[in-house]
Design an enzyme around this catalytic site. Structure first.
Site, PDB file in Angstrom:
ATOM      1  N   HIS A   1      -8.672   6.310  -1.450  1.00  0.00           N
ATOM      2  CA  HIS A   1      -8.533   5.532  -2.681  1.00  0.00           C
ATOM      3  C   HIS A   1      -7.234   5.850  -3.416  1.00  0.00           C
ATOM      4  O   HIS A   1      -6.490   4.930  -3.771  1.00  0.00           O
ATOM      5  CB  HIS A   1      -9.753   5.593  -3.592  1.00  0.00           C
TER       6      HIS A   1
ATOM      7  N   TYR B   1      -3.621   3.649  -4.800  1.00  0.00           N
ATOM      8  CA  TYR B   1      -2.885   3.793  -6.070  1.00  0.00           C
ATOM      9  C   TYR B   1      -1.471   4.306  -5.831  1.00  0.00           C
ATOM     10  O   TYR B   1      -0.578   4.036  -6.628  1.00  0.00           O
ATOM     11  CB  TYR B   1      -3.650   4.675  -7.054  1.00  0.00           C
TER      12      TYR B   1
ATOM     13  N   HIS C   1      -9.651  -8.947  -0.352  1.00  0.00           N
ATOM     14  CA  HIS C   1      -9.293  -8.152  -1.545  1.00  0.00           C
ATOM     15  C   HIS C   1      -7.970  -7.419  -1.333  1.00  0.00           C
ATOM     16  O   HIS C   1      -7.070  -7.480  -2.153  1.00  0.00           O
ATOM     17  CB  HIS C   1     -10.438  -7.174  -1.839  1.00  0.00           C
ATOM     18  N   PHE C   2      -7.843  -6.749  -0.188  1.00  0.00           N
ATOM     19  CA  PHE C   2      -6.612  -5.957  -0.088  1.00  0.00           C
ATOM     20  C   PHE C   2      -5.398  -6.785   0.329  1.00  0.00           C
ATOM     21  O   PHE C   2      -4.271  -6.327   0.166  1.00  0.00           O
ATOM     22  CB  PHE C   2      -6.793  -4.654   0.694  1.00  0.00           C
ATOM     23  N   HIS C   3      -5.653  -8.013   0.819  1.00  0.00           N
ATOM     24  CA  HIS C   3      -4.471  -8.861   1.028  1.00  0.00           C
ATOM     25  C   HIS C   3      -3.959  -9.410  -0.308  1.00  0.00           C
ATOM     26  O   HIS C   3      -2.787  -9.754  -0.425  1.00  0.00           O
ATOM     27  CB  HIS C   3      -4.751  -9.966   2.053  1.00  0.00           C
TER      28      HIS C   3
ATOM     29  N   ARG D   1     -15.375  -7.925   9.027  1.00  0.00           N
ATOM     30  CA  ARG D   1     -13.970  -7.566   9.173  1.00  0.00           C
ATOM     31  C   ARG D   1     -13.803  -6.832  10.500  1.00  0.00           C
ATOM     32  O   ARG D   1     -14.787  -6.432  11.127  1.00  0.00           O
ATOM     33  CB  ARG D   1     -13.505  -6.693   8.002  1.00  0.00           C
ATOM     34  N   ARG D   2     -12.563  -6.645  10.907  1.00  0.00           N
ATOM     35  CA  ARG D   2     -12.236  -5.849  12.092  1.00  0.00           C
ATOM     36  C   ARG D   2     -13.029  -6.274  13.327  1.00  0.00           C
ATOM     37  O   ARG D   2     -13.602  -5.435  14.031  1.00  0.00           O
ATOM     38  CB  ARG D   2     -12.521  -4.366  11.816  1.00  0.00           C
TER      39      ARG D   2
HETATM   40 FE1  HAS Z   1      -9.535  -1.865  -3.746  1.00  0.00          FE
HETATM   41  C1  HAS Z   1     -11.344  -1.560  -0.810  1.00  0.00           C
HETATM   42  C2  HAS Z   1     -12.332  -1.205  -5.578  1.00  0.00           C
HETATM   43  C3  HAS Z   1      -7.671  -1.943  -6.645  1.00  0.00           C
HETATM   44  C4  HAS Z   1      -6.640  -1.778  -1.885  1.00  0.00           C
HETATM   45  N1  HAS Z   1      -9.088  -1.723  -1.725  1.00  0.00           N
HETATM   46  C5  HAS Z   1      -9.982  -1.627  -0.693  1.00  0.00           C
HETATM   47  C6  HAS Z   1      -9.264  -1.550   0.544  1.00  0.00           C
HETATM   48  C7  HAS Z   1      -7.928  -1.564   0.237  1.00  0.00           C
HETATM   49  C8  HAS Z   1      -7.833  -1.685  -1.199  1.00  0.00           C
HETATM   50  C9  HAS Z   1      -6.774  -1.450   1.216  1.00  0.00           C
HETATM   51  O1  HAS Z   1     -15.134  -0.095  -5.072  1.00  0.00           O
HETATM   52  C10 HAS Z   1      -9.887  -1.499   1.932  1.00  0.00           C
HETATM   53  C11 HAS Z   1      -9.969  -0.125   2.489  1.00  0.00           C
HETATM   54  C12 HAS Z   1     -10.560  -0.180   3.864  1.00  0.00           C
HETATM   55  O2  HAS Z   1      -9.804  -0.425   4.825  1.00  0.00           O
HETATM   56  O3  HAS Z   1     -11.786  -0.037   3.996  1.00  0.00           O
HETATM   57  N2  HAS Z   1      -9.936  -1.668  -5.734  1.00  0.00           N
HETATM   58  C13 HAS Z   1     -11.153  -1.426  -6.270  1.00  0.00           C
HETATM   59  C14 HAS Z   1     -11.043  -1.392  -7.729  1.00  0.00           C
HETATM   60  C15 HAS Z   1      -9.725  -1.618  -8.026  1.00  0.00           C
HETATM   61  C16 HAS Z   1      -9.040  -1.765  -6.770  1.00  0.00           C
HETATM   62  C17 HAS Z   1     -12.154  -1.164  -8.701  1.00  0.00           C
HETATM   63  N3  HAS Z   1      -7.551  -1.875  -4.179  1.00  0.00           N
HETATM   64  C18 HAS Z   1      -6.996  -1.909  -5.439  1.00  0.00           C
HETATM   65  C19 HAS Z   1      -5.567  -1.898  -5.327  1.00  0.00           C
HETATM   66  C20 HAS Z   1      -5.272  -1.843  -3.983  1.00  0.00           C
HETATM   67  C21 HAS Z   1      -6.532  -1.836  -3.283  1.00  0.00           C
HETATM   68  C22 HAS Z   1      -4.616  -1.907  -6.497  1.00  0.00           C
HETATM   69  C23 HAS Z   1      -3.975  -1.785  -3.277  1.00  0.00           C
HETATM   70  C24 HAS Z   1      -2.819  -1.712  -3.854  1.00  0.00           C
HETATM   71  N4  HAS Z   1     -11.468  -1.495  -3.273  1.00  0.00           N
HETATM   72  C25 HAS Z   1     -12.441  -1.209  -4.183  1.00  0.00           C
HETATM   73  C26 HAS Z   1     -13.687  -0.885  -3.459  1.00  0.00           C
HETATM   74  C27 HAS Z   1     -13.408  -0.983  -2.099  1.00  0.00           C
HETATM   75  C28 HAS Z   1     -12.008  -1.366  -2.018  1.00  0.00           C
HETATM   76  C29 HAS Z   1     -14.990  -0.526  -4.017  1.00  0.00           C
HETATM   77  C30 HAS Z   1     -14.365  -0.689  -0.940  1.00  0.00           C
HETATM   78  C31 HAS Z   1     -15.053  -1.919  -0.493  1.00  0.00           C
HETATM   79  C32 HAS Z   1     -15.904  -1.636   0.736  1.00  0.00           C
HETATM   80  O4  HAS Z   1     -17.113  -1.840   0.649  1.00  0.00           O
HETATM   81  O5  HAS Z   1     -15.386  -1.218   1.779  1.00  0.00           O
HETATM   82  C33 HAS Z   1      -9.122  -1.610  -9.424  1.00  0.00           C
HETATM   83  O6  HAS Z   1      -8.091  -0.671  -9.490  1.00  0.00           O
HETATM   84  C34 HAS Z   1      -8.635  -2.957  -9.874  1.00  0.00           C
HETATM   85  C35 HAS Z   1      -8.206  -2.934 -11.335  1.00  0.00           C
HETATM   86  C36 HAS Z   1      -7.275  -4.055 -11.626  1.00  0.00           C
HETATM   87  C37 HAS Z   1      -7.397  -4.912 -12.649  1.00  0.00           C
HETATM   88  C38 HAS Z   1      -6.374  -6.013 -12.815  1.00  0.00           C
HETATM   89  C39 HAS Z   1      -5.412  -5.775 -13.988  1.00  0.00           C
HETATM   90  C40 HAS Z   1      -4.363  -6.852 -14.005  1.00  0.00           C
HETATM   91  C41 HAS Z   1      -3.041  -6.659 -14.206  1.00  0.00           C
HETATM   92  C42 HAS Z   1      -2.106  -7.853 -14.099  1.00  0.00           C
HETATM   93  C43 HAS Z   1      -1.672  -8.371 -15.433  1.00  0.00           C
HETATM   94  C44 HAS Z   1      -0.984  -9.705 -15.270  1.00  0.00           C
HETATM   95  C45 HAS Z   1      -0.038 -10.198 -16.100  1.00  0.00           C
HETATM   96  C46 HAS Z   1       0.532 -11.557 -15.836  1.00  0.00           C
HETATM   97  C47 HAS Z   1       0.438  -9.478 -17.284  1.00  0.00           C
HETATM   98  C48 HAS Z   1      -8.496  -4.819 -13.632  1.00  0.00           C
HETATM   99  C49 HAS Z   1      -2.457  -5.330 -14.519  1.00  0.00           C
HETATM  100  C50 HAS Z   1      -0.338 -12.541 -16.554  1.00  0.00           C
HETATM  101  C51 HAS Z   1       0.234 -13.882 -16.661  1.00  0.00           C
HETATM  102  C52 HAS Z   1      -0.476 -14.961 -17.011  1.00  0.00           C
HETATM  103  C53 HAS Z   1       0.219 -16.239 -17.172  1.00  0.00           C
HETATM  104  C54 HAS Z   1      -1.954 -14.929 -17.229  1.00  0.00           C
END
Ligand code: HAS
Length: 549
Positions: free
Chosen positions: A223, A227, A374-376, A439-440
């Protein structure tokens, strides 16, 4: 004092560029493997010369998830620290070069064994699948190599504070230290799995492996690994984007606080990847799910800070209303456009993460294409588009060239193509996952099964997306080569923003490293000690291991 020069020391630039070359070679290999995979999954394309689907999938995951990202991030962080804290000394540079060579040797070793089809174990190398020992040794060298870069970054940061008593450290350097500290604490997990489990087992020194221990150590690292990819994108969003739009950093203190929170909460959450695994007490899974929801907070703080930066700049330029800033942004500047699209995509990407982390919903999506979708969105769009956005100015700035308007325009097309390709791919992946698509899994695993016929159209969409992405990748490689070797000589700005006037003063406690590292370690011990003892005490007999090839 924070330096204001536009270019960094040429020797530091050479060091950073060496990392960039490897990163872009890895991008080429990894994305090509991605195209082959999506074609295989249509069922209309047979892999030639006995190449296996899982071999290609391993190449894709390792080169993009572990090699491309790691080299790019370290190159970027070293360049940014040299720019903001000042040049490295000869000794510091030598240490960083040693790390680079170790990483490169490790990468070449691991790649050779993947290409020989002796390490077809995917990028998570789950036991009891067994690879050739050289694959594990190669990956260990990569990890150890990164520690050299980390050491240099801490050293340079410390030197800055010593040389500038009473002054606040540069925000970029502070963030690089946090990212490396998180990485180093996390990689202790994967390094111990390698040294104590995988290497002795693959060398035949022991005849079995404890699968759950190895997976737990992997996800303790896995995890924070995601990050480690995300934080450099956040560095660009906090420190570089404000300068590109002509604005200022909304709050240095808020940015540092969000990074500290990311350090504290990103490691003790690995169980959210293991929610469906037996052998881990549900109480501790629950605790880690709660901690996962806490790690969302700094990302929401980041979103808030970015909106504030955009709105303040927009109002300076005469915008009115809540979203008036939107029209005032420099949409034709790829240095802004590419990372902005990354931010936008992070909204659904982050929402998908919250779905994954929610225990009951995880039961539906775990091990389905939903997670791949999700991760794409997160790493392959948000992070990568930000990295591309950085490349447009970083590479010419390092090579003493300029970003021409032609390259800028091509970059805009590249961003649009990449986004369209990824929308095809990841939307269909999410959807297919909700229908239970695993997947996979190679097409041949389920070909001809009537129950799985509904997945086929989604796999066709993924192939269309993959083909568009392949073209976008070639375009990006072309731009990279142009900016590295052929763009007109000149001076490209290395943009670093200043803090807005009147922002809150940064509390000195943010620089109290023993405190933050201490709390991080305490949280890790809290979240892992009891369940880990439990896993070891109740371990079933070890697994002998098998090979997928
Ligand atoms: Fe994830 C699985 C939970 C973030 C990558 N994640 C994965 C895997 C990868 C990955 C590679 O809880 C697969 C691993 C594998 O091969 O098995 N992930 C989360 C959570 C977050 C999260 C809670 N993941 C990421 C990020 C990744 C990433 C970042 C890569 C860089 N993930 C999971 C969980 C799994 C998981 C489970 C396991 C699933 C399973 O069953 O296998 C959080 O960090 C997300 C928080 C993000 C936000 C968004 C904030 C938005 C922002 C943008 C602002 C936009 C602006 C523009 C200002 C709350 C900061 C706005 C403009 C307008 C005009 C509106």
């Amino acid at each position: 004092m924070i330096k204001t020069m536009k270019r960094i020391n040429p020797k530091d630039a050479k060091l950073a560029m060496a990392h960039m070359y490897v990163a872009f070679i890895a991008l080429f290999i990894g994305a090509s493997a991605g195209l082959i995979q999506v074609l295989e999954r249509t069922g209309k394309f047979q892999l030639p010369a006995g190449i296996g689907y899982y071999q290609v999938l391993t190449t894709h995951g390792v080169t993009l998830g572990l090699v491309m990202t790691t080299f790019f991030i370290i190159g970027f962080m070293l360049a940014g620290q040299s720019r903001t804290a000042g040049d490295y000394t000869k000794a510091e540079r030598n240490i960083a070069w040693t790390g680079f060579w170790l990483m490169l040797i490790g990468t070449v070793l691991a790649t050779i064994y993947i290409l020989l089809n002796e390490a077809t174990v995917l990028y998570t190398f789950y036991a009891p699948m067994m690879a050739h020992s050289s694959f594990y040794i190669g990956l260990t060298l990569v990890v150890v190599g990164t520690w050299f870069g980390a050491f240099v970054t801490y050293k340079r940061h410390r030197r800055f504070l010593k040389e500038n008593p009473g002054e606040k450290s540069p925000l970029f350097s502070f963030m690089a230290v946090i990212n490396f500290a998180m990485w180093q604490i996390a990689t202790l997990g994967v390094a111990s799995a390698m040294l104590l489990q995988f290497i002795p087992w693959s060398l035949g020194l022991v005849d079995s492996i404890d699968v759950l221990v190895s997976r737990t150590l992997f996800w303790y690292f896995g995890h924070p690994l995601v990050y480690f990819w995300l934080l450099p994108a956040y560095m660009a969003w906090y420190v570089i984007i404000p300068k590109i739009i002509g604005g200022k950093i909304f709050s240095d203190a808020l940015a540092r606080l969000s990074f500290i929170l990311l350090l504290l909460f990103s490691i003790p959450v690995g169980f959210h990847h293991q929610l469906t695994e037996p052998g881990i007490d549900p109480f501790w899974k629950y605790i880690q799910v709660v901690l996962t929801f806490l790690v969302v907070i700094p990302s929401l703080m980041t979103a808030f800070s970015l909106f504030a930066t955009f709105e303040i700049r927009g109002r300076e330029l005469g915008a009115k209303g809540l979203f008036g800033w939107f029209k005032k942004m420099p949409w034709k500047d790829v240095r802004f456009f590419a990372p902005f699209v990354g931010m936008l995509i992070f909204i659904p990407g982050g929402a998908g993460g919250i779905i994954n982390a929610s225990n009951q919903m995880n039961q539906v999506v775990h091990n389905t294409m939903f997670v791949t979708g999700h991760f794409h969105l997160t790493v392959a769009t948000t992070v990568i588009l930000t990295f591309f956005g950085i490349t447009y100015w970083l590479v010419p700035s390092l090579t003493g060239r300029t970003l021409t308007s032609g390259a800028n325009k091509l970059g805009i097309y590249q961003t649009i193509l990449w986004t369209i390709g990824m929308l095809f791919m990841s939307t269909s992946m999410h959807w297919q996952g909700l229908l239970g698509g695993p997947r996979r899994s190679a097409f041949s695993e389920y070909a001809g099964n009537a129950d799985t016929a509904s997945w086929i159209p989604f796999q066709m969409f993924q192939a269309v997306g993959g083909a568009i992405l392949f073209i976008a990748m070639l375009l990006m490689i072309g731009i990279f080569v142009y900016l590295s070797f052929f763009a007109p000589k000149g001076e490209e700005e290395f943009p670093i923003a200043e803090e807005a006037d009147g922002a809150m003063e940064t509390p000195a406690v943010f620089e109290n490293w023993p405190l933050w590292i201490g709390i991080t370690v305490a949280l890790i011990l809290f979240a892992y000690t009891i369940p880990f003892i439990d896993i070891i005490q109740n371990a079933p007999p070890g697994s002998p291991g098998f090979k997928l090839y």
